[in-house]
Design an enzyme around this catalytic site. Structure first.
Site, PDB file in Angstrom:
ATOM      1  N   GLN A 198       1.023  -1.322   0.224  1.00  0.00           N
ATOM      2  CA  GLN A 198      -0.195   0.114   0.224  1.00  0.00           C
ATOM      3  C   GLN A 198       0.862   1.205  -0.009  1.00  0.00           C
ATOM      4  O   GLN A 198       0.372   2.748  -0.582  1.00  0.00           O
ATOM      5  CB  GLN A 198      -1.057  -0.163   1.545  1.00  0.00           C
ATOM      6  CG  GLN A 198      -2.085  -1.223   1.317  1.00  0.00           C
ATOM      7  CD  GLN A 198      -3.176  -0.756  -0.081  1.00  0.00           C
ATOM      8  OE1 GLN A 198      -2.621   0.780  -0.498  1.00  0.00           O
ATOM      9  NE2 GLN A 198      -4.185  -1.305   0.246  1.00  0.00           N
ATOM     10  N   HIS A 220      -0.814  -4.191  -8.169  1.00  0.00           N
ATOM     11  CA  HIS A 220      -2.199  -3.581  -8.991  1.00  0.00           C
ATOM     12  C   HIS A 220      -2.690  -2.387  -7.266  1.00  0.00           C
ATOM     13  O   HIS A 220      -3.412  -1.929  -7.839  1.00  0.00           O
ATOM     14  CB  HIS A 220      -3.419  -4.147  -8.852  1.00  0.00           C
ATOM     15  CG  HIS A 220      -3.641  -5.780  -7.448  1.00  0.00           C
ATOM     16  ND1 HIS A 220      -4.653  -4.508  -6.648  1.00  0.00           N
ATOM     17  CD2 HIS A 220      -3.336  -6.269  -6.862  1.00  0.00           C
ATOM     18  CE1 HIS A 220      -4.880  -5.377  -6.129  1.00  0.00           C
ATOM     19  NE2 HIS A 220      -3.766  -6.022  -5.809  1.00  0.00           N
ATOM     20  N   CYS A 344     -10.445  -7.604   0.938  1.00  0.00           N
ATOM     21  CA  CYS A 344     -10.121  -9.482   1.387  1.00  0.00           C
ATOM     22  C   CYS A 344     -11.987  -9.317   2.358  1.00  0.00           C
ATOM     23  O   CYS A 344     -11.976 -11.056   2.227  1.00  0.00           O
ATOM     24  CB  CYS A 344      -8.896  -9.824   2.341  1.00  0.00           C
ATOM     25  SG  CYS A 344      -7.405  -9.216   1.548  1.00  0.00           S
TER      26      CYS A 344
END
Length: 403
Positions: A198, A220, A344
């Protein structure tokens, strides 16, 4: 505004033209059209296997080397210290399993992590305990979401092989004191790994200054495609490969390299490096703070910021709106695409374990909202999003206020 706002040279992104305001960049970033352009020749013309010995391998081999150099340059590493992987989660697992299993007796060593880690790290640690009996110690975090370096120093023993602490939390955006934690770890002779999925591309990262031994990257999260990541492995660190075989990636990840995806990650790293140099994080932080101010204006006394007030990602705003469940608010606000926490666990009705660990009570955790901004977020997006969220919140609060 700052450089993160739409610039004249920022390409149009077709996927964001549907009207819904995208505020879920922490879950996944759109692929930058410039990244796609860089990849296309390696899906068409330059199809060769980079390990072959003939003409068709030359361009793919050069492209792979360039991509490795681009990723290395973004994080202050040497190209030979970059291992391409299939995801950030794979990079985490290679770092954690690879370093522990490299020991002759994995059952005799200790791994230290912390309670608000990404599931990729937590599950890798649990798997080590199940398979080998490796001792795993989970450090607590404070109300600000950060690990106290003194607690880490107390937890390290002569058996400690690895410490794994994420650079930036994927839900709250809270930044850990990685430099200090790594320094404590290495002074005691253990390796230090950070899941920086991140953080890389969003804030300046230099592996040398941080003093880390292993660092994970996810494509991504930085405008490259899904299915590609990288692991920085400091020169001299020994890892046991997860996938042995043909010797690709310095023998740490066998299998013919996906050249197109590696090129995409390299191109994304180059774009991120230039954006960081141009002040992109500052512009994104301005938009984040504007969104927070507007929400407070519309919902006075009901908006609470989660985690550390300043040590957080420039594009992540994690809040709770008192009296409103986050999932109810998002379901009733089709004008925005956001999240209550980690992608998630997006389908779970249970409160975030990250928030409960900080700690927060159950009702407060269920009122969480993660609004993450990115390269294509504009000021009008922020203004409209704040109005839409506030309108829904007032509507949901109305029945509770009725006699």
């Amino acid at each position: 505004m700052g450089h993160a706002v739409r610039r004249a040279d920022l390409p149009t992104l077709v996927g964001l033209q549907g009207g819904t305001i995208y505020l879920d960049y922490n879950a996944s970033t759109p692929v930058d059209p410039r990244v796609i352009e860089a990849m296309l020749p390696y899906l068409t013309t330059h199809f060769g296997n980079p390990s072959s010995g003939h003409h068709y391998a030359e361009q793919p081999r050069r492209a792979l080397a360039t991509a490795r150099q681009q990723v290395a340059r973004l994080i202050g590493a040497a190209p030979e210290e970059i291992v391409f992987t299939g995801s950030g989660s794979e990079a985490d697992t290679l770092a954690i399993h690879g370093s522990v299993v490299a020991h002759r007796r994995p059952s005799d060593v200790q791994v230290i992590t912390q309670v608000t880690e990404h599931p990729a790290v937590l599950e890798a640690c649990r798997a080590l305990h199940r398979r080998y009996g490796t001792t795993v110690t989970y450090l607590p975090v404070g109300h600000d979401g950060r690990v106290d370096p003194h607690l880490l120093a107390e937890a390290i023993t002569p058996r400690t092989a690895l410490v794994s602490i994420m650079a930036a939390n994927n839900e709250t955006g809270v930044l850990q004191p990685i430099g200090e934690l790594a320094r404590v770890t290495r002074q005691r002779g253990a390796l230090f790994h950070t899941d920086a999925a991140q953080a890389v591309g969003k804030i300046p990262i230099d592996v040398g200054r941080l003093g880390v031994d292993l660092l994970s990257v996810a494509g991504h999260k930085m405008y490259a495609p899904k299915g590609v990541g990288a692991l920085y492995v400091r020169s001299g660190v020994v890892l046991e490969p997860l996938v042995p075989g043909g010797g690709q990636e310095r023998g740490l990840r066998a299998g013919t390299e996906n050249v197109a995806l590696a090129v995409g990650l390299g191109a994304a790293a180059d774009l991120a490096r230039h954006e960081l140099a141009d002040g992109g994080p500052h512009g994104l932080q301005e938009l984040r703070d504007l969104l927070y101010r507007r929400l407070n204006d519309h919902l006075p006394g009901r908006v609470r910021l989660t985690g550390h007030p300043t040590q957080r990602l420039p594009g992540t705003l994690h809040i709770t709106i008192i009296g409103v469940r986050g999932d109810d608010l998002l379901a009733a606000t089709p004008a925005i695409a956001a999240a209550t926490g980690s992608a998630c666990h997006a389908r779970s009705q249970e409160p975030s374990l990250v928030l409960l660990a900080m700690p927060q009570d159950r009702d407060q955790a269920l009122s969480a909202l993660r609004l993450s901004l990115g390269r294509w977020t504009t000021r009008p997006d922020v203004e409209r999003a704040a109005e839409a969220i506030a309108m829904t919140a007032h509507r949901l609060l109305a029945p509770a206020a009725a006699p």
